[in-house]
Each structure stands twice: as C-alpha cells, then as structure tokens.
Design an enzyme around this catalytic site. Structure first.
Site, short mmCIF file in Angstrom:
data_model
loop_
_atom_site.label_atom_id
_atom_site.label_comp_id
_atom_site.label_asym_id
_atom_site.label_seq_id
_atom_site.Cartn_x
_atom_site.Cartn_y
_atom_site.Cartn_z
N GLY A 39 -26.47 99.39 -62.31
CA GLY A 39 -27.06 100.48 -63.08
C GLY A 39 -27.77 101.47 -62.17
N ASP A 249 -19.58 101.84 -57.98
CA ASP A 249 -20.72 102.47 -58.66
C ASP A 249 -20.80 103.95 -58.31
OD1 ASP A 249 -21.42 99.97 -59.66
OD2 ASP A 249 -22.71 99.52 -57.94
O1 RIB Z 1 -21.80 97.05 -57.34
C1 RIB Z 1 -22.62 96.68 -56.28
C2 RIB Z 1 -23.86 96.03 -56.80
O2 RIB Z 1 -23.52 94.83 -57.43
C3 RIB Z 1 -24.86 95.65 -55.74
O3 RIB Z 1 -25.77 96.67 -55.45
C4 RIB Z 1 -25.52 94.40 -56.31
O4 RIB Z 1 -26.83 94.59 -56.67
C5 RIB Z 1 -24.65 94.02 -57.51
O5 RIB Z 1 -25.27 94.33 -58.68
#
Ligand code: RIB
Length: 299
Positions: A39, A249
């Site tokens: 997030g 992300d």
């Molecule tokens: O997508 C990477 C993330 O996955 C990392 O930052 C770690 O915290 C996990 O949540």
C-alpha cells in the site's frame, strides 16, 4: 485525488549471490532496512508521479512506525488516515538474489488491524470520480468494505491482486480495474500455466463476463490489458535488474496517477511500465521508486 487503502511495512532486506534452497543456510553480502508495504509503496509511486495522494492504513507503536512512513511524509502524502495501533508495525523479510529475484515473508502486525470501519471512513471523505487503490495485505473484510462503499459512491477502484490470498478471485470481481501478475491472473482465471494465447483468451472471456478493465504485468515482457473489448500491450525498458522488489507497486502507483492526471489508457500503461523498469535499477522498494521527471525522460 487518489486514496490508497492498504499496508505499511518496514522491509528487512538481505542480499546474497543466490537465493537459498529450503533448509539451506548461505552467506549474505548486505543487510539494509527500507520503508515498504504494497500500500505504502503504491501511494509513494502515485505521489512521485505527481498526483495528490492520501494513505489510509495502520502502523504500530514501535521503532519501525515512523521510518515506515518517512518517505511518504517527505513526499507530501496526506497521512491523516494512518492510525497507530497497539501492535508491531508490519514487517517484510526480504531475500534478494544476485539476479534481482526475491523471496518475501510478510508479517502483517498492525496491518491486520485495519477494519471495515476504516474503509467506510476513508470512502466518506472521497468524491465521485476519485480513485481508490487497494492491495491484499490488509484483512479481506476491510478490502471488501472499501470496494463496496467506493462503488456506491462512484469512486473508481483499482485492486492489485497481491499478494495472492484465497479471497483474491472473489474480491477481484468487486473492483473497476484489476492489476495482477501472471500467477495472480491465473488464479483469477482459474487456470494454471497459461501460454500467451491462453492468457489473451482468458482476458477476453473474463472481460466479457464482468466488463472490468484487466491488466496483467508480465515482468520483462511488459504488460497486456483489456478495456472496452480491446486488447492493449505496453513494454517497459530493456534493463539488467538489480532488485525487482516494489516494481509491481511502482507500476500500480504510476498507472493510478496517470489515470488521475487524465492520460490516455495506452500512455498510462507505457508510463507505468517504464516506471516499473526504473524501479528495478536500485535496491529496496521505496528508495527505488522513480520520480515523474526521470520517468518522463525515459519514455
Ligand atoms: O511489493 C513489495 C512489498 O511487498 C515490499 O515492500 C514488502 O513490504 C511486501 O509488502
């Protein structure tokens, strides 16, 4: 305006020449800590891409809490929706091998205390047309409440189906836009080991059933997506990855920001894919998320 409803972690990262086999102990060559959590990473990516971003989630009552949100705060993210709870801040134990591939164990801690009420509070402050972005590192009941409340209010929802949990296919149906990697998409489609043609057919079938925008990230092969019955493809950059943690992300955050900023769908996919590539060139999740001007130079 983008609200990210999701996890906040502290990442504990060890690098080694290769990843260990189960039961094996190997020597590492570096240890570091960095802010992470799917997030928080996605919120920071959207913010570094230039959008106004609010983060809703939870951190603990320990020494990891402040460093876990420090980069978000420095970037000007609204953190008023982050609550402090009597638990440990979420942590992720991350191993990175010499080829940039990784293994991650996430201990949710405070993230497990995010509730359906928090979801409703977050949506209450949003307006029709705003974007809410979610992942699956907080309780499924909270994700479901957020998706339902957002739909009732006309808020556009983007659900990243990571990490894969049993509820992923059911929750995936409740979002306007779903972003998945190959494995997550296979679970959504109910098929294993798809080749490119099978993936395309599954995208067409699922899209005709739900009308949702579906996006599948393919690592070095870029991304394939479907919207309004049309398939789209975009490529990132040709790179030698140092560390792929947080690349997905970064893709999600940049994609949300690009929609928020009114970019055409195809341009949004390309910008997000390029940002995801750049995130693989530096170790760590949040420290590696590129800024909008660096992404623009690489398009
Ligand atoms: O997508 C990477 C993330 O996955 C990392 O930052 C770690 O915290 C996990 O949540």
């Amino acid at each position: 305006m983008i609200t990210v409803f999701g996890s906040i972690n502290m990442d504990l990262i060890a690098t080694a020449e290769r990843l260990p086999e189960p039961g094996e102990t190997i020597a590492g060559n570096n240890f570091s800590t960095a802010a992470g959590g799917k997030g928080a990473n996605q919120a920071l990516a959207a913010r570094r891409a230039g959008s106004k971003v609010a983060m809703t989630g939870a951190f603990g009552n320990d020494g990891f809490a402040e460093p876990a949100v420090a980069l978000l705060g420095e970037a000007g993210t609204d953190l008023s929706g982050v609550k402090r709870v009597e638990a440990a801040t979420g942590t992720a134990l991350i191993l990175v091998g010499g080829d940039g591939e990784n293994m991650i164990v996430v201990v949710p801690g405070a993230n497990g205390e995010v509730t359906a009420e928090d979801a409703e509070d977050a949506v209450r402050t949003m307006r029709a047309g705003d974007i809410m972005m979610l992942q699956l590192e907080i309780p499924a009941v909270a994700v479901e409440a957020a998706l339902s409340a957002a739909r009732a209010k006309g808020v556009t929802t983007i659900l990243n189906l990571a990490p894969l949990i049993p509820d992923a296919p059911r929750l995936g149906r409740l979002a306007d836009i779903v972003i998945a990697n190959e494995t997550e998409f296979e679970r959504l489609a109910g098929r294993n080991s798809m080749n490119a043609k099978e993936r395309e057919n599954s995208l067409l079938r699922l899209h005709s059933e739900t009308g949702q925008i579906l996006i599948v990230t393919l690592g070095a092969d870029g991304v394939i997506a479907i919207r309004d019955g049309e398939l789209f493809r975009a490529k990132g950059l040709v790179i030698e990855p140092v560390d792929t943690v947080g690349a997905g992300d970064t893709f999600c955050g940049y994609f949300a920001a690009s929609l928020d900023q009114g970019l055409d769908f195809e341009e949004a996919l390309r910008r997000a894919a390029v940002a995801g590539s750049l995130a693989c060139l530096t170790p760590g999740a949040q420290p590696a998320i590129p800024w909008g001007n660096d992404v623009a130079k690489s398009l």
